[in-house]
Design an enzyme around this catalytic site. Structure first.
Site, short mmCIF file in Angstrom:
data_model
loop_
_atom_site.label_atom_id
_atom_site.label_comp_id
_atom_site.label_asym_id
_atom_site.label_seq_id
_atom_site.Cartn_x
_atom_site.Cartn_y
_atom_site.Cartn_z
N GLU A 37 -1.45 -12.69 -12.33
CA GLU A 37 -2.16 -12.11 -13.48
C GLU A 37 -2.76 -13.22 -14.35
OE1 GLU A 37 1.01 -9.50 -14.75
OE2 GLU A 37 0.71 -8.33 -12.93
N GLU A 85 4.22 -13.95 -3.92
CA GLU A 85 3.86 -12.62 -4.41
C GLU A 85 2.47 -12.26 -3.90
OE1 GLU A 85 6.00 -11.52 -8.21
OE2 GLU A 85 4.47 -12.91 -8.84
N GLY A 95 2.60 -4.51 -8.57
CA GLY A 95 2.33 -3.34 -9.42
C GLY A 95 1.63 -2.20 -8.71
C1 PEP Z 1 5.37 -9.34 -10.82
O1 PEP Z 1 4.82 -9.10 -11.88
O2 PEP Z 1 5.64 -10.51 -10.56
C2 PEP Z 1 5.66 -8.22 -9.92
C3 PEP Z 1 6.12 -8.51 -8.73
O3 PEP Z 1 5.42 -6.95 -10.36
P1 PEP Z 1 5.86 -5.57 -9.63
O4 PEP Z 1 7.32 -5.69 -9.28
O5 PEP Z 1 5.59 -4.49 -10.63
O6 PEP Z 1 5.03 -5.44 -8.39
#
Ligand code: PEP
Length: 252
Positions: A99, A171, A177
């Site tokens: 983000e 990630e 999300g």
């Molecule tokens: C994050 O913000 O690092 C994340 C993994 O969010 P979420 O678990 O909502 O996918």
């Protein structure tokens, strides 16, 4: 290596909500956490003090920040320094969350500067890396992960600052999300790539660096995810905002 279960609260929860959630977590997890687990809470800056008070003296709980600016102090309107975070009780901080990279246009260079500066100041840094859906579809996962890891971890300054602690969070951007979790084979493959890069980049320390998975982790998928090779913890967004679901993940 301890299994790190991290809650990224992003821009959620007022001070009283944050304090209440942290107290509920302590109530549900104190004495129930496996000995090798550490629960890390990353609240917004405004709630650092409230969460610090709620977890004070509780073993297995740590506090961290979602971001900072890499300078000691100065004319940086709106920013917070690592020294201020340490003073607020933080032991950890994120760098390179997708983000920040996408909404706030943080470059690999800025992420690298934050990472090394945070390490030098004594924070355990969690470097976030991951590919977009387009990059995955064009078979560029390895290339993207290598670029993000090398730009942040290559160099003598990082090698000299590693003692304060480093973790990497893989990630995949398309799984954050969205409710879409990467398949176990995709996680295994990406974590193996990250491990290989870490071994090449961090002389002797690559094997001891924890690799977290992040992307729609929930109580019903945590045990499968933690069972995958080279998964040493998780970074959780949405499912960390409620004590019941995050404590189920932390125990899972
Ligand atoms: C994050 O913000 O690092 C994340 C993994 O969010 P979420 O678990 O909502 O996918």
């Amino acid at each position: 290596m301890r299994t790190l279960i991290a809650a990224n609260w992003k821009m959620h929860l007022t001070r009283s909500q944050a304090s209440g959630t942290a107290k509920e977590l302590v109530g549900q997890l104190e004495g129930n956490l496996p000995a090798d687990r550490e629960v890390l809470i990353l609240p917004p800056f405004t709630s650092l003090e409230a969460v610090s008070g709620a977890i004070a003296g509780k073993s297995g709980f740590s506090l961290g920040a979602q971001d900072f600016y890499p300078a000691e102090e100065g004319a940086y309107t709106g920013e917070v320094s690592p020294s201020m975070l340490l003073d607020a009780g933080c032991g950890y901080a994120l760098a390179g969350h997708s983000e920040r990279r996408h909404f706030f246009r943080e470059s690999d260079e800025l992420v690298a500067e934050k990472l090394v500066y945070g390490l030098e100041k004594g924070l355990h840094m969690i470097l976030c890396v991951g590919e977009t859906l387009e990059e995955r579809k064009s078979n560029a996962v390895k290339e993207v992960l290598s670029r993000q890891l090398r730009s942040a971890l290559d160099g003598e300054r990082v090698q000299n600052a590693l003692a304060t602690g480093l973790s990497v969070a893989y990630e995949p951007v398309w799984a954050i999300g969205t409710g879409e979790v990467a398949r176990p084979e995709d996680i295994r493959e990406a974590h193996a790539m990250v491990r290989q890069e870490l071994t090449a980049l961090l002389s002797g320390k690559g094997e001891q660096t924890g690799i977290l998975y992040g992307g729609s982790v929930k109580p019903d998928n945590i045990s499968q995810i933690l069972g995958i090779d080279n998964v040493n913890g998780v970074l959780v967004g949405g499912a960390s905002l409620k004590a019941d679901s995050f404590s189920a993940i932390a125990r899972g």
